[in-house]
Design a protein around this motif. Structure first.
Motif, PDB file in Angstrom:
ATOM      1  N   VAL A  37       0.823  -1.128  -0.015  1.00  0.00           N
ATOM      2  CA  VAL A  37      -0.084  -0.023  -0.162  1.00  0.00           C
ATOM      3  C   VAL A  37       0.841   1.235  -0.162  1.00  0.00           C
ATOM      4  O   VAL A  37       1.921   1.173   0.508  1.00  0.00           O
ATOM      5  CB  VAL A  37      -0.858   0.195   1.332  1.00  0.00           C
ATOM      6  N   THR A  38       0.444   2.145  -0.712  1.00  0.00           N
ATOM      7  CA  THR A  38       1.106   3.509  -0.691  1.00  0.00           C
ATOM      8  C   THR A  38       0.463   4.806  -0.032  1.00  0.00           C
ATOM      9  O   THR A  38      -0.739   4.512  -0.227  1.00  0.00           O
ATOM     10  CB  THR A  38       1.724   3.778  -2.234  1.00  0.00           C
ATOM     11  N   PRO A  41      -2.069   8.161  -3.991  1.00  0.00           N
ATOM     12  CA  PRO A  41      -2.887   7.142  -4.847  1.00  0.00           C
ATOM     13  C   PRO A  41      -2.145   6.434  -5.955  1.00  0.00           C
ATOM     14  O   PRO A  41      -0.936   7.056  -6.229  1.00  0.00           O
ATOM     15  CB  PRO A  41      -3.979   8.225  -5.426  1.00  0.00           C
ATOM     16  N   LYS A  42      -2.749   5.502  -6.284  1.00  0.00           N
ATOM     17  CA  LYS A  42      -2.041   4.644  -7.187  1.00  0.00           C
ATOM     18  C   LYS A  42      -1.853   5.435  -8.572  1.00  0.00           C
ATOM     19  O   LYS A  42      -0.873   4.941  -9.624  1.00  0.00           O
ATOM     20  CB  LYS A  42      -2.588   3.333  -7.672  1.00  0.00           C
ATOM     21  N   THR A  43      -2.446   6.359  -8.967  1.00  0.00           N
ATOM     22  CA  THR A  43      -2.316   7.119 -10.246  1.00  0.00           C
ATOM     23  C   THR A  43      -1.534   8.305 -10.017  1.00  0.00           C
ATOM     24  O   THR A  43      -1.217   8.872 -11.194  1.00  0.00           O
ATOM     25  CB  THR A  43      -3.692   7.711 -10.658  1.00  0.00           C
ATOM     26  N   GLU A  44      -1.074   8.622  -8.977  1.00  0.00           N
ATOM     27  CA  GLU A  44       0.193   9.656  -8.695  1.00  0.00           C
ATOM     28  C   GLU A  44       1.321   9.296  -9.639  1.00  0.00           C
ATOM     29  O   GLU A  44       1.596   8.247  -9.483  1.00  0.00           O
ATOM     30  CB  GLU A  44       0.225   9.841  -7.259  1.00  0.00           C
ATOM     31  N   ILE A  47       3.984   7.396  -7.574  1.00  0.00           N
ATOM     32  CA  ILE A  47       3.487   5.874  -7.446  1.00  0.00           C
ATOM     33  C   ILE A  47       3.567   5.013  -8.868  1.00  0.00           C
ATOM     34  O   ILE A  47       4.100   3.934  -8.691  1.00  0.00           O
ATOM     35  CB  ILE A  47       2.159   6.076  -6.718  1.00  0.00           C
ATOM     36  N   VAL A  48       3.151   5.755  -9.867  1.00  0.00           N
ATOM     37  CA  VAL A  48       3.337   4.920 -11.155  1.00  0.00           C
ATOM     38  C   VAL A  48       4.750   4.542 -11.178  1.00  0.00           C
ATOM     39  O   VAL A  48       5.047   3.378 -11.758  1.00  0.00           O
ATOM     40  CB  VAL A  48       2.777   5.727 -12.360  1.00  0.00           C
ATOM     41  N   GLN A  51       5.628   1.595  -9.092  1.00  0.00           N
ATOM     42  CA  GLN A  51       5.232   0.295  -9.543  1.00  0.00           C
ATOM     43  C   GLN A  51       5.829  -0.455 -10.555  1.00  0.00           C
ATOM     44  O   GLN A  51       6.044  -1.571 -10.508  1.00  0.00           O
ATOM     45  CB  GLN A  51       3.975   0.683 -10.198  1.00  0.00           C
ATOM     46  N   TYR A  69      -0.252  -5.116  -5.161  1.00  0.00           N
ATOM     47  CA  TYR A  69      -0.349  -3.773  -5.065  1.00  0.00           C
ATOM     48  C   TYR A  69      -1.916  -3.500  -4.549  1.00  0.00           C
ATOM     49  O   TYR A  69      -2.618  -3.537  -5.871  1.00  0.00           O
ATOM     50  CB  TYR A  69       0.210  -2.842  -6.134  1.00  0.00           C
ATOM     51  N   GLY A  71      -3.115  -0.613  -3.302  1.00  0.00           N
ATOM     52  CA  GLY A  71      -3.714   0.644  -3.513  1.00  0.00           C
ATOM     53  C   GLY A  71      -3.121   1.722  -2.772  1.00  0.00           C
ATOM     54  O   GLY A  71      -2.214   1.451  -2.167  1.00  0.00           O
ATOM     55  N   GLY A  72      -3.738   2.902  -2.701  1.00  0.00           N
ATOM     56  CA  GLY A  72      -3.089   4.038  -1.827  1.00  0.00           C
ATOM     57  C   GLY A  72      -4.154   4.443  -0.811  1.00  0.00           C
ATOM     58  O   GLY A  72      -4.504   3.412   0.049  1.00  0.00           O
TER      59      GLY A  72
END
Length: 333
Positions: A37-38, A41-44, A47-48, A51, A69, A71-72
Protein backbone atom coordinates in the motif's frame (compact mmCIF):
# COMPACT_ATOMS: atom_id res chain seq x y z
CA UNK A 1 15.09 -54.84 -8.99
CA UNK A 2 12.13 -52.53 -8.32
CA UNK A 3 13.84 -51.26 -5.14
CA UNK A 4 17.01 -50.49 -7.10
CA UNK A 5 15.01 -48.65 -9.78
CA UNK A 6 13.14 -46.62 -7.13
CA UNK A 7 16.43 -45.67 -5.42
CA UNK A 8 17.84 -44.46 -8.74
CA UNK A 9 14.74 -42.31 -9.41
CA UNK A 10 14.95 -40.73 -5.96
CA UNK A 11 18.63 -39.99 -6.44
CA UNK A 12 17.94 -38.28 -9.77
CA UNK A 13 15.16 -36.21 -8.20
CA UNK A 14 17.45 -35.20 -5.32
CA UNK A 15 20.28 -34.12 -7.66
CA UNK A 16 17.84 -32.20 -9.86
CA UNK A 17 16.39 -30.46 -6.81
CA UNK A 18 19.80 -29.39 -5.57
CA UNK A 19 20.70 -28.13 -9.04
CA UNK A 20 17.41 -26.24 -9.21
CA UNK A 21 18.11 -24.52 -5.90
CA UNK A 22 21.68 -23.70 -6.87
CA UNK A 23 20.38 -21.76 -9.85
CA UNK A 24 18.92 -19.19 -7.49
CA UNK A 25 15.27 -20.09 -8.03
CA UNK A 26 12.99 -19.58 -5.04
CA UNK A 27 13.48 -22.06 -2.22
CA UNK A 28 9.78 -21.71 -1.38
CA UNK A 29 7.30 -24.18 -2.84
CA UNK A 30 4.81 -21.33 -3.12
CA UNK A 31 5.57 -17.75 -4.16
CA UNK A 32 5.82 -15.23 -1.32
CA UNK A 33 3.01 -12.69 -1.59
CA UNK A 34 3.76 -9.11 -0.57
CA UNK A 35 0.70 -6.94 -0.03
CA UNK A 36 1.69 -3.34 -0.79
CA UNK A 37 0.00 0.00 0.00
CA UNK A 38 1.23 3.53 -0.76
CA UNK A 39 0.51 6.81 1.00
CA UNK A 40 -0.35 8.45 -2.32
CA UNK A 41 -2.97 7.27 -4.87
CA UNK A 42 -1.91 4.63 -7.35
CA UNK A 43 -2.40 7.05 -10.25
CA UNK A 44 -0.05 9.68 -8.76
CA UNK A 45 2.93 10.02 -11.10
CA UNK A 46 5.60 9.08 -8.55
CA UNK A 47 3.60 6.01 -7.50
CA UNK A 48 3.36 4.94 -11.13
CA UNK A 49 7.18 5.06 -11.20
CA UNK A 50 7.30 3.04 -7.95
CA UNK A 51 5.12 0.32 -9.46
CA UNK A 52 7.95 -0.38 -11.91
CA UNK A 53 9.98 -1.55 -8.90
CA UNK A 54 7.29 -4.07 -7.96
CA UNK A 55 7.43 -5.54 -11.47
CA UNK A 56 11.22 -5.75 -11.25
CA UNK A 57 11.04 -7.56 -7.90
CA UNK A 58 8.78 -10.19 -9.47
CA UNK A 59 11.09 -10.53 -12.47
CA UNK A 60 14.34 -10.71 -10.47
CA UNK A 61 12.83 -13.30 -8.13
CA UNK A 62 11.77 -15.51 -11.05
CA UNK A 63 8.23 -15.47 -9.70
CA UNK A 64 9.36 -16.31 -6.17
CA UNK A 65 7.78 -13.05 -4.98
CA UNK A 66 4.37 -11.79 -6.04
CA UNK A 67 3.72 -8.13 -5.28
CA UNK A 68 0.01 -7.52 -4.73
CA UNK A 69 -0.42 -3.77 -4.94
CA UNK A 70 -3.66 -2.90 -3.12
CA UNK A 71 -3.68 0.86 -3.74
CA UNK A 72 -3.22 4.11 -1.84
CA UNK A 73 -5.06 6.10 0.83
CA UNK A 74 -8.42 4.79 -0.35
CA UNK A 75 -7.29 1.41 1.02
CA UNK A 76 -5.52 2.49 4.21
CA UNK A 77 -4.89 5.85 5.87
CA UNK A 78 -1.32 7.13 5.36
CA UNK A 79 -0.79 7.54 9.11
CA UNK A 80 -1.80 3.89 9.64
CA UNK A 81 0.69 2.38 7.21
CA UNK A 82 3.63 1.98 9.58
CA UNK A 83 1.58 0.12 12.16
CA UNK A 84 -0.06 -2.11 9.56
CA UNK A 85 3.34 -3.09 8.15
CA UNK A 86 4.60 -3.77 11.68
CA UNK A 87 1.59 -5.98 12.43
CA UNK A 88 1.93 -7.84 9.14
CA UNK A 89 -1.48 -6.81 7.81
CA UNK A 90 0.47 -5.66 4.78
CA UNK A 91 4.07 -6.56 4.04
CA UNK A 92 5.32 -3.44 2.26
CA UNK A 93 4.44 0.26 2.14
CA UNK A 94 5.62 3.54 0.70
CA UNK A 95 5.28 6.10 3.47
CA UNK A 96 7.11 9.19 4.80
CA UNK A 97 9.17 8.62 7.94
CA UNK A 98 7.29 11.48 9.59
CA UNK A 99 4.11 9.39 9.32
CA UNK A 100 5.44 6.55 11.49
CA UNK A 101 7.56 8.53 13.93
CA UNK A 102 5.66 6.87 16.79
CA UNK A 103 7.40 3.63 15.84
CA UNK A 104 10.77 5.01 14.70
CA UNK A 105 11.18 8.52 16.15
CA UNK A 106 14.24 9.36 14.01
CA UNK A 107 12.81 8.08 10.71
CA UNK A 108 12.25 11.57 9.29
CA UNK A 109 15.90 12.49 9.93
CA UNK A 110 16.80 11.26 6.44
CA UNK A 111 15.23 14.45 5.06
CA UNK A 112 18.50 16.12 6.13
CA UNK A 113 20.70 13.77 4.12
CA UNK A 114 22.80 15.48 1.45
CA UNK A 115 23.34 12.33 -0.60
CA UNK A 116 21.34 10.17 -2.98
CA UNK A 117 20.37 6.62 -2.13
CA UNK A 118 23.36 5.05 -3.85
CA UNK A 119 25.86 7.18 -1.95
CA UNK A 120 23.97 6.67 1.32
CA UNK A 121 24.27 2.94 0.84
CA UNK A 122 28.02 3.19 0.25
CA UNK A 123 28.43 5.30 3.39
CA UNK A 124 26.69 2.66 5.51
CA UNK A 125 23.62 4.74 6.32
CA UNK A 126 21.12 2.06 5.38
CA UNK A 127 22.88 -0.64 7.38
CA UNK A 128 22.69 1.64 10.40
CA UNK A 129 19.04 2.50 9.72
CA UNK A 130 18.23 -1.22 9.61
CA UNK A 131 19.59 -1.53 13.15
CA UNK A 132 17.60 1.51 14.29
CA UNK A 133 14.37 0.18 12.76
CA UNK A 134 14.75 -3.38 14.05
CA UNK A 135 13.04 -2.95 17.46
CA UNK A 136 9.97 -1.53 15.69
CA UNK A 137 9.51 -4.66 13.57
CA UNK A 138 10.21 -2.75 10.35
CA UNK A 139 12.82 -3.15 7.64
CA UNK A 140 13.86 -0.01 5.70
CA UNK A 141 14.27 -1.30 2.15
CA UNK A 142 14.99 1.93 0.30
CA UNK A 143 13.93 5.42 -0.67
CA UNK A 144 10.69 6.22 -2.44
CA UNK A 145 12.57 8.99 -4.30
CA UNK A 146 16.15 7.69 -4.46
CA UNK A 147 17.66 10.82 -6.05
CA UNK A 148 16.89 12.70 -2.80
CA UNK A 149 17.06 16.10 -4.44
CA UNK A 150 15.76 18.74 -2.03
CA UNK A 151 12.07 18.13 -2.45
CA UNK A 152 9.89 20.88 -1.02
CA UNK A 153 8.93 24.31 -2.28
CA UNK A 154 6.88 26.91 -0.40
CA UNK A 155 4.18 28.82 -2.26
CA UNK A 156 2.66 32.10 -1.04
CA UNK A 157 -0.89 33.38 -1.51
CA UNK A 158 -0.17 37.13 -1.20
CA UNK A 159 3.34 37.95 0.00
CA UNK A 160 6.13 37.98 -2.57
CA UNK A 161 9.22 37.36 -0.41
CA UNK A 162 12.43 39.16 -1.23
CA UNK A 163 14.23 38.26 2.01
CA UNK A 164 13.79 35.88 4.93
CA UNK A 165 12.54 38.83 7.01
CA UNK A 166 9.42 38.87 4.85
CA UNK A 167 8.48 35.45 6.21
CA UNK A 168 8.22 36.50 9.82
CA UNK A 169 4.69 36.28 11.20
CA UNK A 170 3.28 34.27 8.31
CA UNK A 171 1.41 30.98 8.75
CA UNK A 172 2.75 28.10 6.67
CA UNK A 173 1.09 24.72 6.25
CA UNK A 174 2.22 21.22 5.31
CA UNK A 175 0.86 17.67 5.49
CA UNK A 176 3.48 16.47 7.97
CA UNK A 177 5.66 18.23 10.54
CA UNK A 178 8.87 17.82 8.53
CA UNK A 179 9.47 21.55 8.06
CA UNK A 180 8.09 22.75 11.39
CA UNK A 181 11.50 23.54 12.91
CA UNK A 182 12.58 25.40 9.75
CA UNK A 183 9.39 27.49 9.70
CA UNK A 184 9.73 28.45 13.34
CA UNK A 185 13.42 29.27 12.88
CA UNK A 186 12.39 31.87 10.29
CA UNK A 187 9.66 33.33 12.50
CA UNK A 188 6.69 31.64 10.86
CA UNK A 189 3.83 29.81 12.55
CA UNK A 190 3.54 26.21 11.42
CA UNK A 191 0.12 24.61 10.84
CA UNK A 192 -0.25 20.91 10.01
CA UNK A 193 -2.88 20.53 7.28
CA UNK A 194 -3.37 17.41 5.11
CA UNK A 195 -2.08 17.68 1.54
CA UNK A 196 -5.59 17.28 0.14
CA UNK A 197 -6.77 20.33 2.12
CA UNK A 198 -3.87 22.62 1.19
CA UNK A 199 -5.74 24.42 -1.61
CA UNK A 200 -8.74 25.26 0.58
CA UNK A 201 -6.44 26.46 3.36
CA UNK A 202 -4.71 28.82 0.94
CA UNK A 203 -7.86 29.96 -0.81
CA UNK A 204 -9.65 30.74 2.45
CA UNK A 205 -6.62 32.38 4.07
CA UNK A 206 -6.23 29.77 6.82
CA UNK A 207 -2.53 29.85 5.93
CA UNK A 208 -0.39 32.38 4.09
CA UNK A 209 1.79 29.73 2.49
CA UNK A 210 1.85 26.00 1.86
CA UNK A 211 4.67 23.50 1.38
CA UNK A 212 4.88 20.72 -1.19
CA UNK A 213 6.78 19.14 -4.01
CA UNK A 214 6.38 20.65 -7.45
CA UNK A 215 3.95 17.83 -8.16
CA UNK A 216 1.93 18.66 -5.04
CA UNK A 217 1.61 22.30 -6.08
CA UNK A 218 0.26 21.15 -9.44
CA UNK A 219 -1.79 18.04 -8.60
CA UNK A 220 -3.47 19.47 -5.50
CA UNK A 221 -4.00 22.82 -7.27
CA UNK A 222 -2.10 24.91 -4.72
CA UNK A 223 -0.75 26.83 -7.70
CA UNK A 224 -4.28 28.06 -8.39
CA UNK A 225 -4.20 29.97 -5.10
CA UNK A 226 -0.54 31.00 -4.84
CA UNK A 227 0.95 33.55 -7.24
CA UNK A 228 4.49 32.98 -5.92
CA UNK A 229 6.57 29.87 -5.26
CA UNK A 230 10.03 30.46 -3.81
CA UNK A 231 12.36 28.59 -6.14
CA UNK A 232 14.76 27.31 -3.49
CA UNK A 233 13.91 23.77 -2.43
CA UNK A 234 14.32 22.61 1.16
CA UNK A 235 14.62 19.20 2.81
CA UNK A 236 15.33 15.93 1.09
CA UNK A 237 12.49 13.50 0.74
CA UNK A 238 11.78 11.34 3.78
CA UNK A 239 9.67 8.79 1.93
CA UNK A 240 10.61 5.18 2.67
CA UNK A 241 9.90 1.81 1.17
CA UNK A 242 9.45 -0.31 4.31
CA UNK A 243 8.77 -3.99 4.88
CA UNK A 244 7.57 -6.10 7.75
CA UNK A 245 10.77 -7.27 9.43
CA UNK A 246 9.56 -10.82 10.06
CA UNK A 247 8.57 -11.17 6.41
CA UNK A 248 12.00 -9.91 5.35
CA UNK A 249 13.86 -12.19 7.74
CA UNK A 250 11.85 -15.22 6.56
CA UNK A 251 12.73 -14.66 2.90
CA UNK A 252 15.30 -17.12 1.54
CA UNK A 253 18.58 -15.40 0.76
CA UNK A 254 18.02 -15.64 -2.98
CA UNK A 255 14.77 -13.67 -2.65
CA UNK A 256 16.43 -11.03 -0.47
CA UNK A 257 19.08 -10.74 -3.16
CA UNK A 258 16.36 -10.41 -5.79
CA UNK A 259 14.81 -7.47 -3.94
CA UNK A 260 18.19 -5.76 -3.69
CA UNK A 261 18.97 -6.41 -7.36
CA UNK A 262 15.59 -4.96 -8.31
CA UNK A 263 16.31 -1.82 -6.28
CA UNK A 264 19.73 -1.35 -7.89
CA UNK A 265 18.19 -1.72 -11.34
CA UNK A 266 15.25 0.58 -10.57
CA UNK A 267 17.02 3.45 -8.82
CA UNK A 268 18.89 5.00 -11.80
CA UNK A 269 15.80 4.90 -14.01
CA UNK A 270 13.66 6.18 -11.16
CA UNK A 271 16.00 9.14 -10.61
CA UNK A 272 15.88 10.00 -14.31
CA UNK A 273 12.09 9.61 -14.52
CA UNK A 274 11.41 11.64 -11.38
CA UNK A 275 13.61 14.53 -12.50
CA UNK A 276 11.97 14.56 -15.92
CA UNK A 277 8.58 14.48 -14.24
CA UNK A 278 9.39 17.47 -12.03
CA UNK A 279 10.57 19.49 -15.03
CA UNK A 280 7.34 18.68 -16.86
CA UNK A 281 5.20 19.57 -13.83
CA UNK A 282 7.04 22.85 -13.37
CA UNK A 283 6.28 23.80 -16.96
CA UNK A 284 2.64 22.86 -16.51
CA UNK A 285 2.42 25.27 -13.57
CA UNK A 286 4.02 28.03 -15.61
CA UNK A 287 1.66 27.36 -18.52
CA UNK A 288 -1.30 28.22 -16.28
CA UNK A 289 0.14 31.77 -16.10
CA UNK A 290 -1.03 32.17 -12.50
CA UNK A 291 2.17 31.39 -10.64
CA UNK A 292 5.76 32.62 -10.75
CA UNK A 293 8.82 30.74 -9.49
CA UNK A 294 10.84 33.46 -7.79
CA UNK A 295 14.47 33.53 -6.69
CA UNK A 296 15.70 35.29 -3.58
CA UNK A 297 18.96 37.29 -3.67
CA UNK A 298 21.85 34.86 -3.22
CA UNK A 299 22.61 35.87 0.36
CA UNK A 300 18.95 35.57 1.35
CA UNK A 301 18.61 32.25 -0.48
CA UNK A 302 21.56 30.89 1.51
CA UNK A 303 19.87 31.91 4.77
CA UNK A 304 16.58 30.41 3.62
CA UNK A 305 18.12 27.00 2.92
CA UNK A 306 20.65 26.98 5.78
CA UNK A 307 17.81 27.53 8.25
CA UNK A 308 16.89 23.87 7.62
CA UNK A 309 20.15 22.59 9.08
CA UNK A 310 20.50 25.31 11.71
CA UNK A 311 17.09 24.41 13.13
CA UNK A 312 16.94 20.67 12.57
CA UNK A 313 20.26 19.29 13.76
CA UNK A 314 20.12 20.99 17.18
CA UNK A 315 16.54 19.79 17.53
CA UNK A 316 17.44 16.18 16.73
CA UNK A 317 20.52 16.37 18.93
CA UNK A 318 18.49 17.57 21.91
CA UNK A 319 16.02 14.68 21.57
CA UNK A 320 18.23 11.81 20.39
CA UNK A 321 21.87 12.75 21.06
CA UNK A 322 23.35 9.27 20.68
CA UNK A 323 21.59 8.45 17.42
CA UNK A 324 22.26 11.91 16.01
CA UNK A 325 25.95 11.47 16.77
CA UNK A 326 25.97 8.27 14.72
CA UNK A 327 23.62 9.22 11.87
CA UNK A 328 24.57 12.84 11.18
CA UNK A 329 28.07 12.07 9.78
CA UNK A 330 26.55 9.48 7.44
CA UNK A 331 24.17 12.10 6.02
CA UNK A 332 26.34 15.22 5.92
CA UNK A 333 29.01 16.48 3.50
Amino acid sequence: MRKMFLSMVLAVVFVASVSYLDQGVSYSAQPVELKVVTFLPKTESRIVIFQDLLKLIEQKSNGGIVCKYLGGPEVMGPLELGDNVRLGNIQMAVVPGAFFSGLVPVAAMISLSQFDMQEERKRGLWDKLAQVFEPSGLKPVGRFMPHNDPAYFVGFRKVKPTSVKDLKGLKVGFGSTVNKAWAEKLGMTFVQIPLQEGYNALEKGVVDAYTGTVGDHLNYAYCEAEPYIVDHSIYGNNGYIIMNLKTWNNLPQNLKDAVQEALLAWEPQSMKSQRELEAKQRQQILDKKKTQFIKLPSEEAAKYVQAVYDSEWPSWDSKFPELTKVLRPLMSK
